[in-house]
Enzyme design. Structure first.
Site, mmCIF file in Angstrom:
data_model
loop_
_atom_site.group_PDB
_atom_site.id
_atom_site.type_symbol
_atom_site.label_atom_id
_atom_site.label_comp_id
_atom_site.label_asym_id
_atom_site.label_seq_id
_atom_site.Cartn_x
_atom_site.Cartn_y
_atom_site.Cartn_z
ATOM 1 C CB ALA A 252 35.127 26.289 114.046
ATOM 2 C CE LYS A 253 34.895 32.367 109.177
ATOM 3 N NZ LYS A 253 33.528 32.453 108.755
#
Ligand code: GLU
Length: 281
Positions: A252-253
């Site tokens: 994920a970011k």
């Protein structure tokens, strides 16, 4: 499939990480192996979360990885009038309604009704504004309330009848567009939405094989409905598994350490990163 046209369509809300590279590689390989075309689209309709420097970063990271794309990059924020025209067609066909609900209104209504059916992204919209009379709608618009536009999925399905689509890995699928409820087609602050812009763009760009993560599998049911309503060609889909880290978590970011930029800065070669990104595709 003959010469597939695939695409990678990231949102510039951060630097690309290994999960993105996995997805880009899936599309790039399908195109290159089949003698087709690999297109790049920047999905930057959200002016709050998207930033031009992240778009630059995406182009830089893909070039560094050696994932070359064909033709011009399509930048969604430059095509808002095109999405607006598609929205107007759906509105003229009586398949949309304005939704004045805030997030809190939606939560309150769900609690009042004793819960709501759940889609993969949480509780479905309970349909509050679908039940407003034309007079109530006009009154609230005239009073200056802001509104989003939602698709009346039941009305739309009644119009199209049953639909099917095909996933390369999972075979033929009966479309279940109601699985995400009355999705937003235009947000309060942006005159389109992910679902509408993606569907219109895949058609305009001539995409014949949509490669993307399995987290968007349910969205495809909605996109298939929008294609039928707008008379657009129907591609094939390939929803790939999501790449996970050693602990089995998807990237994920927030995982800054696995951005391609960080790995490059740490001295990894493009080949090494590609090997990591390939996973089990
Ligand atoms: N822009 C979406 C994302 O970054 C992907 C859209 C798609 O592939 O259909 O998650």
């Amino acid at each position: 499939m003959d010469r597939p046209v695939t695409r990678f369509a990231p949102s510039p809300t951060g630097r690309l990480h290994l999960g993105h590279a996995h997805s880009a590689l899936a599309g790039w390989r399908a195109a290159r192996d089949g003698g087709g075309r690999f297109l790049l689209r920047i999905e930057d309709i959200d002016p709050v979360r998207c930033r031009p420097e992240f778009t630059d970063g995406i182009l830089e990271d893909l070039a560094w990885l050696g994932l070359d794309w064909d033709g011009p990059v399509r930048i969604q924020s430059q095509h808002l009038a095109t999405y607006r025209a598609a929205l107007d067609r759906l509105a003229d066909a009586g398949l949309t309604y304005p939704c004045f609900c805030t997030r809190r209104d939606i939560q309150t209504e769900i609690a009042r009704a004793g819960g709501a059916p759940h889609g993969s992204e949480g509780p479905l919209y309970p349909g509050t504004c679908r039940r407003l009379s034309p007079g109530e709608r006009q009154g609230r618009m005239a009073a200056g309330e802001s509104w989003a536009m939602r698709l009346d999925v039941a009305a739309a399905v009644a119009r199209t009848g049953r639909l099917e689509w095909r996933d390369r890995r999972r075979g033929p699928q009966a479309a279940r567009p109601e699985c995400l409820g009355d999705v937003v087609l235009a947000r309060k602050d942006v005159p389109t939405s992910y679902h509408l812009a993606v569907t219109v763009d895949d058609a305009i760009q001539g995409v014949t094989l949509v490669t993307r993560g399995v987290d968007l599998f349910e969205a495809t049911h909605v996109h298939r409905l929008l294609q039928a309503l707008l008379g657009l060609p129907v591609p094939e889909w390939d929803h790939h598994p999501l790449l996970t880290d050693a602990a089995g978590r998807r990237y994920a970011k927030r995982d800054r350490a696995v951005t391609l930029a960080a790995m490059r800065a740490a001295g990894m070669t493009p080949d090494a990163v590609r090997a990591l990104a390939a996973g089990s595709v």
